[in-house]
Design a protein around this motif. Structure first.
Motif: not given
Ligand code: B12
Length: 219
Positions: A59-66
């Motif tokens: 959903d775009g609420d978290m990004f790759l580094p996370e």
């Protein structure tokens, strides 16, 4: 303070979501020390955390580094569960060669499958991630496993599974080995379409099916 199973599971899920590997390891240790089985802790603690990460990432609420941190936390817990999941006094049930297909770096699901197969007496050769078709073929040639397992987590890498099966056929190796596929986007229908012998949606089912495949192979 007394141990509360529900709170432990919740905190463990949160440690994965927050990507805190130290907490994940500590909560895993606490769970094991309080008699929680590795399978239960995976199913109700770590995996639900990764499910949340998956949904937030989508959903775009978290990004790759996370997501990478979450994967690291999940692995910190899994490392501690591995001895219990892989503990086995059972005689070897069969030999499995397994890997994540070319172009794909996801290995958490595959590793759970490996731990559980080892825990039920299978000898497993792990080829790792991003495994080229030729590497699968030469491993089958060299090690003559009962079963070849392939994992894919990207829709773009799923076709590599078909390539491996076609190469097995071309190399006259297909008859001698059962093939099982899995990974989040893989379905029973897809498995059938590419000529795989089996599909399993989770590690528990994979164990049941691999036992059946190895027995059929031996008979
Ligand atoms: C963690 C993760 C990552 C980590 C992987 C770390 C690692 N070491 O594995 C990192 C950050 C590296 C990553 C990278 C990427 N990812 Co990613 N990732 C995820 C995430 C959040 C979780 C996957 C996971 O480990 N789940 C936990 C395990 C336990 O999953 P499981 O399915 O329950 O596992 C069971 C079964 O699948 C089965 N199984 C698994 N393997 C096998 C094998 C066999 C033989 C059998 C029988 C069964 C079996 O048994 C397992 C155990 O019960 C998913 C989201 C999701 N919903 O899957 C996205 C996801 C897979 N990623 C995605 C994407 C897009 C990427 C990237 C392209 C992002 C980018 N822009 O760079 C890159 C690609 C890198 C690459 N080339 O592979 C997409 C894929 C979309 C698609 N349709 O293809 C997803 C679905 C996220 C999303 N919703 O968009 N990712």
């Amino acid at each position: 303070m007394s141990f509360d199973k529900k709170i432990n599971f919740e905190l463990a899920s949160n440690s994965v979501i927050r990507g805190n590997d130290e907490d994940a390891a500590q909560l895993t240790q606490e769970a094991l020390a309080n008699g929680i089985t590795a399978k239960e802790f995976l199913d109700f603690g770590l995996i639900p955390g990764m499910d949340v990460v998956g949904a937030r990432f989508r959903d775009g609420d978290m990004f790759l580094p996370e997501v990478l941190l979450a994967a690291r936390a999940m692995k910190a817990g899994m490392e501690l569960l591995k001895p219990e999941l892989s503990k086995s006094d059972i005689k070897p049930a069969g030999k499995v060669v397994i890997g994540t297909v070319a172009g794909d770096l996801h290995d958490i699901g595959k590793n759970i499958v490996i731990y559980m197969l080892e825990g039920t007496g299978f000898t497993v050769l792990d080829l790792g991630i991003n495994v080229a078709t030729e590497t699968f073929i030469s491993a089958v040639q060299q090690h003559q496993p009962h079963i070849l397992g392939m994992s894919a987590f990207l829709t773009t890498t799923m076709p590599a599974m078909r390539q491996v099966i076609e190469s097995l056929q071309k190399s006259n190796l297909r008859e001698g080995v059962k093939v099982i596929v899995g990974g989040a986007p893989v379905t029973e229908h897809f498995a059938h379409e590419i000529g795989s012998d089996a599909y399993a949606e989770d590690a528990g089912t994979a164990v049941t099916i691999c036992k059946r495949l190895a027995r059929l192979d031996n008979s």
